[in-house]
Write a protein that holds these residues in place. Structure first.
Motif, PDB file in Angstrom:
ATOM      1  N   LEU A  12      28.899  69.040   1.808  1.00  0.00           N
ATOM      2  CA  LEU A  12      28.359  69.240   0.475  1.00  0.00           C
ATOM      3  C   LEU A  12      27.354  68.131   0.200  1.00  0.00           C
ATOM      4  O   LEU A  12      27.714  66.954   0.113  1.00  0.00           O
ATOM      5  N   GLY A  13      26.094  68.486   0.093  1.00  0.00           N
ATOM      6  CA  GLY A  13      25.047  67.498  -0.127  1.00  0.00           C
ATOM      7  C   GLY A  13      24.052  67.518   1.018  1.00  0.00           C
ATOM      8  O   GLY A  13      24.438  67.502   2.187  1.00  0.00           O
ATOM      9  N   GLY A  14      22.757  67.552   0.653  1.00  0.00           N
ATOM     10  CA  GLY A  14      21.729  67.713   1.673  1.00  0.00           C
ATOM     11  C   GLY A  14      20.783  66.543   1.829  1.00  0.00           C
ATOM     12  O   GLY A  14      19.711  66.693   2.413  1.00  0.00           O
ATOM     13  N   GLY A  15      21.165  65.361   1.332  1.00  0.00           N
ATOM     14  CA  GLY A  15      20.292  64.195   1.456  1.00  0.00           C
ATOM     15  C   GLY A  15      20.355  63.557   2.823  1.00  0.00           C
ATOM     16  O   GLY A  15      20.861  64.135   3.794  1.00  0.00           O
ATOM     17  N   GLN A  16      19.875  62.307   2.902  1.00  0.00           N
ATOM     18  CA  GLN A  16      19.803  61.652   4.207  1.00  0.00           C
ATOM     19  C   GLN A  16      21.177  61.363   4.795  1.00  0.00           C
ATOM     20  O   GLN A  16      21.352  61.398   6.024  1.00  0.00           O
ATOM     21  N   GLU A  74      28.562  64.170   1.134  1.00  0.00           N
ATOM     22  CA  GLU A  74      27.629  63.079   1.444  1.00  0.00           C
ATOM     23  C   GLU A  74      27.399  62.167   0.247  1.00  0.00           C
ATOM     24  O   GLU A  74      26.773  61.133   0.384  1.00  0.00           O
ATOM     25  N   PHE A  75      27.887  62.554  -0.918  1.00  0.00           N
ATOM     26  CA  PHE A  75      27.796  61.665  -2.074  1.00  0.00           C
ATOM     27  C   PHE A  75      28.913  62.005  -3.043  1.00  0.00           C
ATOM     28  O   PHE A  75      29.572  63.045  -2.922  1.00  0.00           O
ATOM     29  N   GLU A  76      29.157  61.110  -3.994  1.00  0.00           N
ATOM     30  CA  GLU A  76      30.364  61.213  -4.804  1.00  0.00           C
ATOM     31  C   GLU A  76      30.247  62.112  -6.023  1.00  0.00           C
ATOM     32  O   GLU A  76      31.245  62.431  -6.653  1.00  0.00           O
ATOM     33  N   ASN A  77      29.045  62.553  -6.356  1.00  0.00           N
ATOM     34  CA  ASN A  77      28.890  63.334  -7.585  1.00  0.00           C
ATOM     35  C   ASN A  77      29.065  64.831  -7.357  1.00  0.00           C
ATOM     36  O   ASN A  77      28.409  65.657  -7.992  1.00  0.00           O
ATOM     37  N   ILE A  78      29.962  65.180  -6.460  1.00  0.00           N
ATOM     38  CA  ILE A  78      30.382  66.563  -6.253  1.00  0.00           C
ATOM     39  C   ILE A  78      31.523  66.849  -7.237  1.00  0.00           C
ATOM     40  O   ILE A  78      32.439  66.037  -7.371  1.00  0.00           O
ATOM     41  N   ALA A  80      34.911  67.494  -8.623  1.00  0.00           N
ATOM     42  CA  ALA A  80      36.216  67.388  -7.965  1.00  0.00           C
ATOM     43  C   ALA A  80      36.887  68.750  -7.849  1.00  0.00           C
ATOM     44  O   ALA A  80      37.578  69.029  -6.861  1.00  0.00           O
ATOM     45  N   ASN A  81      36.661  69.622  -8.843  1.00  0.00           N
ATOM     46  CA  ASN A  81      37.265  70.956  -8.792  1.00  0.00           C
ATOM     47  C   ASN A  81      36.750  71.769  -7.605  1.00  0.00           C
ATOM     48  O   ASN A  81      37.486  72.587  -7.043  1.00  0.00           O
ATOM     49  N   SER A  82      35.500  71.545  -7.228  1.00  0.00           N
ATOM     50  CA  SER A  82      34.956  72.242  -6.060  1.00  0.00           C
ATOM     51  C   SER A  82      35.720  71.829  -4.806  1.00  0.00           C
ATOM     52  O   SER A  82      36.025  72.664  -3.939  1.00  0.00           O
ATOM     53  N   LEU A  83      36.044  70.548  -4.708  1.00  0.00           N
ATOM     54  CA  LEU A  83      36.794  70.072  -3.547  1.00  0.00           C
ATOM     55  C   LEU A  83      38.218  70.609  -3.557  1.00  0.00           C
ATOM     56  O   LEU A  83      38.769  70.970  -2.507  1.00  0.00           O
TER      57      LEU A  83
END
Length: 377
Positions: A12-16, A74-78, A80-83
């Motif tokens: 989850l997350g598409g950055g570097q 890849e970062f923490e601002n996902i 939590a409910n999605s996880l």
């Protein structure tokens, strides 16, 4: 049971950070699906499959969960409910609880304090009156930080006096904030620790970090601190991972005070910018370690093969067009990493380079020389 190469992994997350995870996973034989709302995301461009959607898009999450054996972030601002929802269909690490703690400065500081870890004195500011009600003036001079979604110096305002507080709080749109007391720093360091589902841990060498405008500028590894202090920082990082029952790669950032006391600045439930040196300087990179912890594989060796200095490349370097990369590449022991971002903006992380040498001072001198040449080109 371990998840073996050939199984599809998800991020989850598409950055570097996602991009470097994808590359590490693919090198080990795992195809990877990336979910990110940006169609041109750096990780999405190198992934085996890409889902362009928001992190709370239920149908996209269902697709990701159905085709992946394990998923990471890849970062923490996902959300939590999605996880939590993804964990119903496949392995997820880090888990929703760890991410929910790390993505909110209030929850993070309260978790650390309750568990006996040292943090800077702070006050929670939810409305203007809280400044007076909590005697927050005792924390000045300090820094006011939004409780969520702040990174790389964003969402932060320095507050030198009580008279400055109203304007500073207004500048942050009266968001829920944390006011932290400024500490007398000797330096800043960080520790990247990997913890498997079996509780085994491996720490990377301690990084000494220098920031400009709240953004990491230079990482020096090993940190130029006493070995006993470095060992203490690594031990604290392991204790935090254990307290969270954490599975994955975690970074703990510390303030080193003038008396060598260690104060935790923040934690990041993922690989970290200050750990990028490990790609070139360690037996196992932090991203390979992320794959290993996600898949239940044995942890790799974190031994450092060479002293290293990493320099971030921000969009400012592109102000006159593409930089002259010969400035970097003419040095045979310097490694260039570009993130595949299409738009260079001031302050945006576009890449980094790492200088390797037989001793840390030589590496630092060469790295700063290259940085100066790029800045002047």
């Amino acid at each position: 049971m371990a998840i073996m190469p050939g199984a599809m992994l998800g991020v989850l997350g598409g950055g570097q950070l996602g991009r470097m995870f994808v590359q590490a996973a693919q090198q080990m034989g795992y195809p990877v699906t990336v979910l990110d709302p940006d169609n041109g995301s750096p990780a999405g461009r190198v992934a085996d499959d890409f889902i362009c959607a928001g992190y709370a898009d239920q149908s996209a999450l269902e697709k990701l969960g159905s085709q992946c054996a394990a998923i990471t972030t890849e970062f923490e601002n996902i959300p939590a409910n999605s996880l939590r929802n993804l964990a119903k269909s496949c392995a997820v690490s880090p888990d929703a609880y760890s991410v929910s703690v790390a993505q909110n400065r209030i929850a993070e500081k309260q978790f650390l304090s309750i568990n006996g870890f040292t943090v800077a004195p702070f006050a929670v500011i939810q409305q203007t009156d809280d400044f007076a009600d909590q005697d927050a003036a005792d924390l000045l001079p300090g820094i006011l930080k939004v409780s969520q979604f702040g990174y790389d110096g964003k969402g932060q305002v320095k507050v030198a006096s009580a008279a400055e507080f109203p304007a500073a709080y207004a500048q942050l749109n009266h968001a829920v904030c944390v006011l932290e007391k400024f500490m007398p720093l000797k330096c800043e360091i960080s520790v990247v620790v990997a913890r498997g589902g079996d509780g085994k841990v491996a720490t990377f060498p301690v990084s000494e970090n220098q920031h400009v405008n709240g953004i990491l500028d230079v990482s020096i590894v090993p940190a130029r601190i006493a070995p006993l202090l470095a060992g203490k920082a690594q031990e604290i990082a392991c204790q935090i991972a254990k307290s969270l029952n954490y599975q994955g790669v975690l970074c703990v950032e510390f303030f080193v005070l003038q008396d060598d006391e260690l104060v935790i600045n923040e934690i990041a439930p993922r690989p970290h910018n200050s750990g990028h040196y490990s790609i070139d300087a360690c037996v196992t990179s932090q991203f390979e370690q992320q794959v290993r912890t996600l898949c239940g594989l044995p942890l790799g060796s974190t031994a450092q093969l060479s002293p290293a200095v990493m320099i971030n490349l921000l969009g400012d370097v592109w102000r006159n067009g593409d930089p002259d990369w010969n400035i970097v590449l003419q040095h045979p022991s310097t490694k260039l990493h570009l993130y595949g971002k299409t738009e260079a903006r001031p302050g945006r992380k576009m890449g980094h380079f790492t200088v390797l040498s037989s001793d840390i001072e030589t590496a630092l001198s060469e790295a700063l020389h290259i940085k100066q040449q790029l800045d002047q080109s």
